[in-house]
Design an enzyme around this catalytic site. Sequence first.
Site, short mmCIF file in Angstrom:
data_model
loop_
_atom_site.label_atom_id
_atom_site.label_comp_id
_atom_site.label_asym_id
_atom_site.label_seq_id
_atom_site.Cartn_x
_atom_site.Cartn_y
_atom_site.Cartn_z
N TYR A 208 -3.07 -0.24 8.97
CA TYR A 208 -2.09 -1.21 9.48
C TYR A 208 -1.40 -0.68 10.73
O TYR A 208 -1.20 -1.42 11.70
CB TYR A 208 -1.05 -1.57 8.40
CG TYR A 208 -1.70 -1.99 7.09
CD1 TYR A 208 -2.79 -2.86 7.11
CD2 TYR A 208 -1.27 -1.49 5.87
CE1 TYR A 208 -3.42 -3.22 5.92
CE2 TYR A 208 -1.90 -1.84 4.69
CZ TYR A 208 -2.97 -2.69 4.71
OH TYR A 208 -3.61 -3.03 3.55
N ASP B 88 0.82 -1.21 0.00
CA ASP B 88 0.00 0.00 0.00
C ASP B 88 0.85 1.27 0.00
O ASP B 88 0.46 2.28 -0.57
CB ASP B 88 -0.97 0.01 1.19
CG ASP B 88 -2.32 -0.61 0.80
OD1 ASP B 88 -2.81 -0.33 -0.31
OD2 ASP B 88 -2.88 -1.38 1.60
#
Length: 345
Positions: free
Chosen positions: A125, A88
């Site tokens: 995350y 990402d």
Amino acid sequence: MLEIKKRDLIDVDAPNASTGIVNGKSSNILNWDDVRFPWAYPKYKRMLGNFWTPFEINMSKDIKQFPNLTEQEKDTFLKVIGLLALLDSIQTDYAGKVADYLTDSSLNALMIILAQQEVVHNHSYSYVLSSIVPKAKQDEVFDYWRTEPTLRRRNDFITNGYKSFVENPTVENLLHSIIYDVILEGLFFYSGFAFFYNLARNQKMVATSTMINYINRDEQLHVGLFEKIFKEILRENPQYDTAELQELGTNTFKKAAELEIEWAEQIIGNQIDGLLMPELEEYIKFMANKRSEQLGFTAPFEGYRTNPLRWIVAYQEVDLGKTDFFEQKSRQYTKTSDANGFDEL
Ligand code: ZN
Ligand code: ZN
């Protein structure tokens, strides 16, 4: 090889709707009612409809549960997060770089929203890790991409595919990089997603899985957007639609699936309750076939036409109202209508 030109900041002599997807002319003014591609505005609405932030997810149950996972589950959990964090992060930057070369202000706008969503994914995350492990462990997880050899092999494959375009921006290299993009957003995320959905299926770490589901939902739209861009470039520039491109496409998806299987064997293995490696391998080949065909290439693996992880559909399609399993968040401002369902994937 034809160079690809960056979009001008402003061009007083060019129309607002551009004259081509790449190397075209565009004033760079954005008027959604005067854009080149009719699919751009519906895509914009769907992308906005997906809006979410990690702050909405209550992690309290996951915080209590994490210490009670098996050692193997904990290890895999962190390694999958570490993998997703790398993907990402680079994806945010790649999207911005692609945006510079699309000669259409509306496609630039879509890529900026896509990049913003990748930022939110990365945030999630950090949000999950800061809830369940100490800061030192969180830092370690964010460095797995450097320290884990299988992860590195798998990620180098993508980053090298992106680098050729970034360092030598030609139409051909842009097309090649989109193949890697679809691998990143549409294949390499998926065994990681499967791992979290499997935990949720066993009533474990449901808040994290809810977040993963939101990410999954965004990624489906992203793959759909890059598919459109890829096909429009070829439609407007048919000289690039060659047998070599076809062959490269199929081979690249094949290689990607092999790397994904190698990684899954090592990280997920046969030890995670309910997620069996032979099934996961079939799932990876099924997804590789699906993505390859989505870009117009031949499927790399004979057979593998149906999803072997049938249970996963309920977790992936939660947004279609087929299940109320994820109850962490009320979706009052995600106006779910047929314009805000899944993409044409
Ligand atoms: Zn993402
Ligand atoms: Zn994405």
